[in-house]
Design a protein around this motif. Structure first.
Motif, PDB file in Angstrom:
ATOM      1  N   LEU A  80       0.828  -1.205   0.000  1.00  0.00           N
ATOM      2  CA  LEU A  80       0.000   0.000   0.000  1.00  0.00           C
ATOM      3  C   LEU A  80       0.863   1.256   0.000  1.00  0.00           C
ATOM      4  CD1 LEU A  80      -2.952  -0.668   2.475  1.00  0.00           C
ATOM      5  CD2 LEU A  80      -3.132  -0.152   0.042  1.00  0.00           C
ATOM      6  N   ASP A  81       1.913   1.241   0.819  1.00  0.00           N
ATOM      7  CA  ASP A  81       2.797   2.410   0.930  1.00  0.00           C
ATOM      8  C   ASP A  81       3.487   2.748  -0.379  1.00  0.00           C
ATOM      9  OD1 ASP A  81       2.098   2.709   3.557  1.00  0.00           O
ATOM     10  OD2 ASP A  81       3.957   1.887   4.379  1.00  0.00           O
ATOM     11  N   THR A  82       3.658   1.739  -1.238  1.00  0.00           N
ATOM     12  CA  THR A  82       4.341   1.982  -2.511  1.00  0.00           C
ATOM     13  C   THR A  82       3.357   2.254  -3.647  1.00  0.00           C
ATOM     14  OG1 THR A  82       4.482  -0.407  -2.803  1.00  0.00           O
ATOM     15  CG2 THR A  82       6.419   0.677  -1.937  1.00  0.00           C
ATOM     16  N   GLY A  83       2.067   2.359  -3.309  1.00  0.00           N
ATOM     17  CA  GLY A  83       1.078   2.776  -4.298  1.00  0.00           C
ATOM     18  C   GLY A  83       0.378   1.668  -5.048  1.00  0.00           C
ATOM     19  N   VAL A  84       0.569   0.413  -4.635  1.00  0.00           N
ATOM     20  CA  VAL A  84      -0.123  -0.700  -5.295  1.00  0.00           C
ATOM     21  C   VAL A  84      -1.595  -0.657  -4.900  1.00  0.00           C
ATOM     22  CG1 VAL A  84      -0.229  -3.215  -5.543  1.00  0.00           C
ATOM     23  CG2 VAL A  84       1.979  -2.086  -5.283  1.00  0.00           C
ATOM     24  N   SER A  85      -2.486  -0.906  -5.850  1.00  0.00           N
ATOM     25  CA  SER A  85      -3.921  -0.843  -5.577  1.00  0.00           C
ATOM     26  C   SER A  85      -4.350  -2.004  -4.689  1.00  0.00           C
ATOM     27  CB  SER A  85      -4.723  -0.890  -6.880  1.00  0.00           C
ATOM     28  OG  SER A  85      -4.706  -2.203  -7.420  1.00  0.00           O
ATOM     29  N   LEU A  86      -5.436  -1.772  -3.940  1.00  0.00           N
ATOM     30  CA  LEU A  86      -5.971  -2.809  -3.060  1.00  0.00           C
ATOM     31  C   LEU A  86      -6.398  -4.038  -3.857  1.00  0.00           C
ATOM     32  CD1 LEU A  86      -6.146  -2.934  -0.030  1.00  0.00           C
ATOM     33  CD2 LEU A  86      -8.501  -2.159  -0.156  1.00  0.00           C
ATOM     34  N   GLN A  87      -6.868  -3.830  -5.079  1.00  0.00           N
ATOM     35  CA  GLN A  87      -7.274  -4.960  -5.927  1.00  0.00           C
ATOM     36  C   GLN A  87      -6.077  -5.859  -6.247  1.00  0.00           C
ATOM     37  OE1 GLN A  87      -9.200  -3.775  -9.549  1.00  0.00           O
ATOM     38  NE2 GLN A  87      -9.559  -5.871 -10.229  1.00  0.00           N
ATOM     39  N   GLN A  88      -4.944  -5.244  -6.618  1.00  0.00           N
ATOM     40  CA  GLN A  88      -3.726  -6.023  -6.888  1.00  0.00           C
ATOM     41  C   GLN A  88      -3.229  -6.705  -5.618  1.00  0.00           C
ATOM     42  OE1 GLN A  88      -1.792  -6.832  -9.569  1.00  0.00           O
ATOM     43  NE2 GLN A  88      -3.405  -6.037 -10.870  1.00  0.00           N
ATOM     44  N   ILE A  89      -3.353  -6.007  -4.489  1.00  0.00           N
ATOM     45  CA  ILE A  89      -2.910  -6.584  -3.210  1.00  0.00           C
ATOM     46  C   ILE A  89      -3.753  -7.801  -2.863  1.00  0.00           C
ATOM     47  CG2 ILE A  89      -2.777  -6.164  -0.725  1.00  0.00           C
ATOM     48  CD1 ILE A  89      -1.934  -3.259  -1.440  1.00  0.00           C
ATOM     49  N   ARG A  90      -5.056  -7.723  -3.123  1.00  0.00           N
ATOM     50  CA  ARG A  90      -5.927  -8.880  -2.858  1.00  0.00           C
ATOM     51  C   ARG A  90      -5.481 -10.097  -3.679  1.00  0.00           C
ATOM     52  NH1 ARG A  90     -10.260  -8.344   0.194  1.00  0.00           N
ATOM     53  NH2 ARG A  90     -10.952  -6.235   0.677  1.00  0.00           N
ATOM     54  N   THR A  91      -5.104  -9.857  -4.928  1.00  0.00           N
ATOM     55  CA  THR A  91      -4.614 -10.952  -5.776  1.00  0.00           C
ATOM     56  C   THR A  91      -3.334 -11.544  -5.192  1.00  0.00           C
ATOM     57  OG1 THR A  91      -5.549  -9.869  -7.726  1.00  0.00           O
ATOM     58  CG2 THR A  91      -3.898 -11.563  -8.111  1.00  0.00           C
ATOM     59  N   ALA A  92      -2.427 -10.674  -4.773  1.00  0.00           N
ATOM     60  CA  ALA A  92      -1.166 -11.139  -4.192  1.00  0.00           C
ATOM     61  C   ALA A  92      -1.417 -11.939  -2.920  1.00  0.00           C
ATOM     62  CB  ALA A  92      -0.256  -9.947  -3.893  1.00  0.00           C
ATOM     63  N   VAL A  93      -2.308 -11.439  -2.052  1.00  0.00           N
ATOM     64  CA  VAL A  93      -2.591 -12.110  -0.782  1.00  0.00           C
ATOM     65  C   VAL A  93      -3.224 -13.474  -1.029  1.00  0.00           C
ATOM     66  CG1 VAL A  93      -4.035 -12.009   1.308  1.00  0.00           C
ATOM     67  CG2 VAL A  93      -2.708 -10.018   0.616  1.00  0.00           C
ATOM     68  N   SER A  94      -4.096 -13.575  -2.023  1.00  0.00           N
ATOM     69  CA  SER A  94      -4.722 -14.870  -2.307  1.00  0.00           C
ATOM     70  C   SER A  94      -3.679 -15.892  -2.758  1.00  0.00           C
ATOM     71  CB  SER A  94      -5.838 -14.725  -3.344  1.00  0.00           C
ATOM     72  OG  SER A  94      -5.318 -14.510  -4.629  1.00  0.00           O
ATOM     73  N   HIS A  95      -2.663 -15.441  -3.490  1.00  0.00           N
ATOM     74  CA  HIS A  95      -1.572 -16.349  -3.874  1.00  0.00           C
ATOM     75  C   HIS A  95      -0.780 -16.772  -2.647  1.00  0.00           C
ATOM     76  CE1 HIS A  95      -1.500 -16.506  -8.318  1.00  0.00           C
ATOM     77  NE2 HIS A  95      -2.098 -15.335  -8.239  1.00  0.00           N
ATOM     78  N   LEU A  96      -0.499 -15.819  -1.749  1.00  0.00           N
ATOM     79  CA  LEU A  96       0.271 -16.138  -0.545  1.00  0.00           C
ATOM     80  C   LEU A  96      -0.495 -17.100   0.359  1.00  0.00           C
ATOM     81  CD1 LEU A  96       1.727 -12.623   0.414  1.00  0.00           C
ATOM     82  CD2 LEU A  96       2.832 -14.459  -0.878  1.00  0.00           C
ATOM     83  N   ARG A  97      -1.810 -16.985   0.365  1.00  0.00           N
ATOM     84  CA  ARG A  97      -2.645 -17.829   1.226  1.00  0.00           C
ATOM     85  C   ARG A  97      -2.491 -19.302   0.860  1.00  0.00           C
ATOM     86  NH1 ARG A  97      -7.591 -15.165   0.520  1.00  0.00           N
ATOM     87  NH2 ARG A  97      -6.958 -13.565   2.000  1.00  0.00           N
TER      88      ARG A  97
ATOM     89  N   SER B  82       1.353  -3.801 -11.114  1.00  0.00           N
ATOM     90  CA  SER B  82       1.194  -5.245 -10.951  1.00  0.00           C
ATOM     91  C   SER B  82       2.133  -5.760  -9.873  1.00  0.00           C
ATOM     92  CB  SER B  82       1.499  -5.961 -12.267  1.00  0.00           C
ATOM     93  OG  SER B  82       0.599  -5.544 -13.264  1.00  0.00           O
ATOM     94  N   VAL B  83       1.778  -6.919  -9.311  1.00  0.00           N
ATOM     95  CA  VAL B  83       2.624  -7.573  -8.317  1.00  0.00           C
ATOM     96  C   VAL B  83       3.049  -8.917  -8.897  1.00  0.00           C
ATOM     97  CG1 VAL B  83       2.758  -8.468  -5.961  1.00  0.00           C
ATOM     98  CG2 VAL B  83       1.339  -6.470  -6.443  1.00  0.00           C
ATOM     99  N   TYR B  84       4.338  -9.215  -8.807  1.00  0.00           N
ATOM    100  CA  TYR B  84       4.878 -10.466  -9.342  1.00  0.00           C
ATOM    101  C   TYR B  84       5.477 -11.274  -8.206  1.00  0.00           C
ATOM    102  CZ  TYR B  84       4.677  -7.535 -13.503  1.00  0.00           C
ATOM    103  OH  TYR B  84       4.253  -6.690 -14.488  1.00  0.00           O
ATOM    104  N   GLU B  85       5.244 -12.572  -8.238  1.00  0.00           N
ATOM    105  CA  GLU B  85       5.791 -13.469  -7.234  1.00  0.00           C
ATOM    106  C   GLU B  85       7.027 -14.157  -7.810  1.00  0.00           C
ATOM    107  OE1 GLU B  85       4.520 -17.816  -5.978  1.00  0.00           O
ATOM    108  OE2 GLU B  85       3.030 -16.341  -5.320  1.00  0.00           O
ATOM    109  N   CYS B  86       8.165 -13.959  -7.182  1.00  0.00           N
ATOM    110  CA  CYS B  86       9.417 -14.564  -7.666  1.00  0.00           C
ATOM    111  C   CYS B  86       9.891 -15.613  -6.671  1.00  0.00           C
ATOM    112  CB  CYS B  86      10.493 -13.490  -7.812  1.00  0.00           C
ATOM    113  SG  CYS B  86      10.039 -12.161  -8.935  1.00  0.00           S
TER     114      CYS B  86
END
Length: 201
Positions: free
Chosen positions: A97-114, A132-136
């Protein structure tokens, strides 16, 4: 979420990107210990460790972005308990959030982490260009993204894990099994208390 790793020779750009990744601690060299699953942290403790407000914590729980994994609140007389993993994800959400990523993109990232095991989380680096958020999960993937985008930043979950571990070591925790019969009668929902205090104060 996943990015493909690049093959081929190390170009000067690639060497620079690799050095940058190493300096930022993004290249998967972190060793972590798995915390016990039946230990939980109350709302104020989770907020302190993750660097968020109680209002954010409550909103994210109600909208199912990050829900308490040890014990959810059930009525005004119960106490939420967040797991170590929950606090880790809360801190990652705050960083994104602090770096400006949208809550929608964050939700996608969190669902992957879950979907990941607790141990797997420490071996992931999240990269973002602010959109966008990328998982490496390999150094090559991190280097490719750093090489390709000027505005790309990374969050190494292993490093965040260590930060959360250090913060929580100084804060109170409790076993999940002891929460339902608090002998001191201190069991409560913090947000409900705050609302009551505002109404009566």
């Amino acid at each position: 979420m996943a990015v493909s790793s690049g093959e081929g020779k190390a170009t000067p750009d690639r060497r620079v990107a690799s050095r940058r990744a190493g300096e930022q601690g993004l290249l998967f060299d972190t060793q972590v210990s798995v915390p016990p699953e039946d230990v939980g942290y109350r709302g104020p403790t989770a907020c302190a460790a993750a660097g968020i407000t109680y209002r954010q914590l409550d909103y994210w729980a109600r909208t199912k972005l990050v829900e308490p994994g040890v014990r959810s609140a059930q009525g005004s007389g119960s106490q939420r308990l967040y797991s170590f993993r929950d606090v880790l994800v809360l801190k990652v959400v705050k960083r994104l959030l602090d770096t400006g990523v949208s809550l929608q993109q964050i939700r996608t990232a969190v669902s992957h982490l879950r979907d990941r095991g607790v141990q797997d989380l420490a071996q992931i680096t999240l990269m973002s260009d602010g959109v966008s958020v990328y998982e490496c999960t390999s150094p090559d993937e991190v280097v490719d993204l750093l090489q390709g985008g000027q505005g790309v930043f990374g969050i190494a979950l292993g490093r965040v894990w260590q930060e959360v571990e250090g913060s929580l070591a100084e804060l109170p925790a409790e076993r999940a099994s002891t929460g339902d019969d608090d002998p001191a009668g201190h069991q409560h929902d913090e947000l409900a208390d705050r609302r009551r205090a505002r109404r009566t104060g």
